[in-house]
Design a protein around this motif. Structure first.
Motif, mmCIF file in Angstrom:
data_model
loop_
_atom_site.group_PDB
_atom_site.id
_atom_site.type_symbol
_atom_site.label_atom_id
_atom_site.label_comp_id
_atom_site.label_asym_id
_atom_site.label_seq_id
_atom_site.Cartn_x
_atom_site.Cartn_y
_atom_site.Cartn_z
ATOM 1 N N MET A 155 0.835 -1.210 0.000
ATOM 2 C CA MET A 155 0.000 0.000 0.000
ATOM 3 C C MET A 155 0.863 1.251 0.000
ATOM 4 O O MET A 155 0.569 2.224 -0.684
ATOM 5 N N GLY A 156 1.959 1.173 0.779
ATOM 6 C CA GLY A 156 2.863 2.325 0.795
ATOM 7 C C GLY A 156 3.511 2.553 -0.550
ATOM 8 O O GLY A 156 3.657 3.698 -1.001
ATOM 9 N N GLN B 22 2.314 1.597 -3.494
ATOM 10 C CA GLN B 22 1.288 2.077 -4.414
ATOM 11 C C GLN B 22 0.975 3.555 -4.158
ATOM 12 O O GLN B 22 0.773 4.333 -5.108
ATOM 13 N N TYR B 23 0.957 3.932 -2.882
ATOM 14 C CA TYR B 23 0.683 5.336 -2.563
ATOM 15 C C TYR B 23 1.806 6.233 -3.081
ATOM 16 O O TYR B 23 1.563 7.253 -3.730
ATOM 17 N N GLU B 24 3.043 5.839 -2.794
ATOM 18 C CA GLU B 24 4.187 6.651 -3.225
ATOM 19 C C GLU B 24 4.230 6.787 -4.737
ATOM 20 O O GLU B 24 4.571 7.842 -5.275
ATOM 21 N N ASN C 76 1.648 6.522 -6.918
ATOM 22 C CA ASN C 76 0.463 7.035 -7.613
ATOM 23 C C ASN C 76 -0.223 8.232 -6.944
ATOM 24 O O ASN C 76 -1.206 8.725 -7.487
ATOM 25 N N TRP C 77 0.280 8.724 -5.804
ATOM 26 C CA TRP C 77 -0.515 9.720 -5.084
ATOM 27 C C TRP C 77 -0.644 11.043 -5.855
ATOM 28 O O TRP C 77 -1.637 11.745 -5.738
ATOM 29 N N ASN D 8 -8.739 15.324 -7.531
ATOM 30 C CA ASN D 8 -8.153 13.985 -7.495
ATOM 31 C C ASN D 8 -8.912 13.106 -8.493
ATOM 32 O O ASN D 8 -9.977 12.564 -8.192
ATOM 33 N N MET E 241 -7.988 6.279 -5.919
ATOM 34 C CA MET E 241 -7.214 6.275 -4.677
ATOM 35 C C MET E 241 -7.601 7.435 -3.763
ATOM 36 O O MET E 241 -7.724 8.577 -4.186
ATOM 37 N N LEU F 254 -6.748 10.064 -0.824
ATOM 38 C CA LEU F 254 -5.593 10.760 -0.262
ATOM 39 C C LEU F 254 -5.971 11.230 1.139
ATOM 40 O O LEU F 254 -6.674 12.234 1.305
ATOM 41 N N ASP G 7 0.790 9.001 4.039
ATOM 42 C CA ASP G 7 0.258 7.698 3.623
ATOM 43 C C ASP G 7 -0.961 7.310 4.462
ATOM 44 O O ASP G 7 -1.378 8.041 5.363
ATOM 45 N N TYR G 8 -1.512 6.119 4.184
ATOM 46 C CA TYR G 8 -2.757 5.701 4.824
ATOM 47 C C TYR G 8 -2.632 5.558 6.330
ATOM 48 O O TYR G 8 -3.615 5.679 7.057
#
Length: 372
Positions: A22-23, A25-27, A29-30, A59, A63, A65, A131-132
């Motif tokens: 998840m981290g 993917q966040y980094e 695609n955020w 956005n 995803m 944010l 992040d989440y």
């Protein structure tokens, strides 16, 4: 027992892998399909006006944010109504944190007050995404384009009128804010840019063509306004310099409302020279005075007076707006007076700095002391 421990380890390992994924993917695609727009509610304003700054965050992906911080730099002379979300030094750093769901657009309105004239812009914003689990922060930058021109404000009409009384004798002073205080002496044909309040209705009806009133002042003396932005002491006196700019703007505007052509010369920053009348001319004056600076090396007030000798014909009235009044400047003004040129020296003081305490006797009749 060992099976239970192994199962627990596998669960923990699976959660850890899921968190890492998840981290990652966040980094990755955020900031993808993420848009930021910053704009002012208007492109032009006056000193002291209030307006809005808009933030639009979009956005365009699924995803979520959970926490995005938008940070940008503006001048400290743009005062935000809510000052809790920023820090002030030479600039004001605005910092807002918001949560944005998937395929959501968030709009924010920030109320600001224009504390000082100038040309302001916001060209870049810094984004910080959490992040989440709000454990890691990722940074990015976005180019934005927001511009604002803030013009100087007017000084009170009750302070401008005495300048003309001192220079041109008795005039009507019991007038509304923008009524023409000069006596009309004739009429002429209408020209593009003439104001409707100067139309002579009876003369227009008789001739069948538009006629406008002319004033005794226009028939007499055009005006040269010299704006000297040199400070009197060793340090820059910002209060005095800003008041000098307001006075110059007010004088030129006041004379323009009478249909009078003026020449405005300033030595701040790169300096400028403007001559004319009417709406187009005043638009140039406002923009130049909004942009003029006095922090950098400027032409001396003495040199300014010496260079304007050719523009000082007998029928020109000189308004010299200057907080500087050292002996060399006074001597140049005395030379101009000796030539028979009419002069009004608006000597602005602020913060106790006063260059006019020792004044040449010849300048006593022409000085107008102005306390900011």
């Amino acid at each position: 027992m060992s099976i239970m421990i192994l199962a627990a380890v596998l669960v923990v390992l699976g959660c850890w892998i899921a968190i890492l994924r998840m981290g990652y993917q966040y980094e990755k695609n955020w900031t993808k399909d993420f848009e930021l727009e910053i704009s002012f509610s208007q492109e032009q304003a006056g000193e002291g006006d209030t307006l809005w700054l808009y933030e639009v965050i979009t956005n365009n992906k699924e995803m979520i944010l959970p926490a995005v911080s938008v940070r940008f730099k503006t001048s400290k002379f743009l005062k935000f109504e809510d000052m809790d979300s920023g820090s002030v030094s030479d600039y004001f750093y605005r910092n807002d944190v918001i949560s944005v769901r998937g395929y959501e657009q968030v709009r924010r309105k920030l109320r600001i007050k224009c504390a000082r004239r100038g040309i302001y812009s916001i060209q870049e914003a810094e984004l910080a995404g959490r992040d989440y689990f709000l454990q890691r922060t990722y940074l990015d930058k976005k180019e934005v384009e927001a511009g604002l021109i803030v013009y100087p404000t007017f000084v009170g009409i009750e302070r401008v009128l005495p300048l003309f009384q001192k220079s041109y004798g008795d005039m009507r002073t019991s007038i509304p804010m923008f009524e023409d205080p000069f006596e009309y002496v004739g009429v002429r044909g209408y020209l593009p840019g003439d104001r409707m309040n100067r139309v002579h209705w009876n003369a227009s009806a008789k001739t069948g063509n538009w006629q406008v009133k002319t004033s005794a002042y226009k028939a007499g003396q055009p005006a040269l306004v010299l704006l000297n932005l040199g400070s009197p002491g060793n340090f820059i006196n910002q209060a005095a310099m800003e008041e000098n700019i307001r006075i110059a703007y007010s004088l030129v505007h006041f004379m323009d409302r009478q249909g009078l052509e003026t020449m405005l010369v300033a030595n701040g920053g790169e300096g400028f020279r403007l001559q004319g009348s009417g709406k187009g001319y005043m638009a140039q004056v406002r923009r130049k005075l909004a942009a003029v600076t006095y922090e950098t090396q400027i032409q001396s007030g003495v040199g300014m007076l010496q260079r304007e000798q050719d523009n000082l014909a007998e029928n020109v009235h000189l308004f010299f707006i200057s907080s500087q009044g050292k002996l060399e400047i006074q001597q140049e003004l005395a030379k101009i007076l000796h030539r028979g040129i009419s002069v009004t020296w608006v000597a602005v003081t602020a913060g106790g700095e006063d260059d006019t305490r020792q004044l040449l006797l010849a300048l006593e009749p022409c000085i107008y002391r102005w306390k900011a």
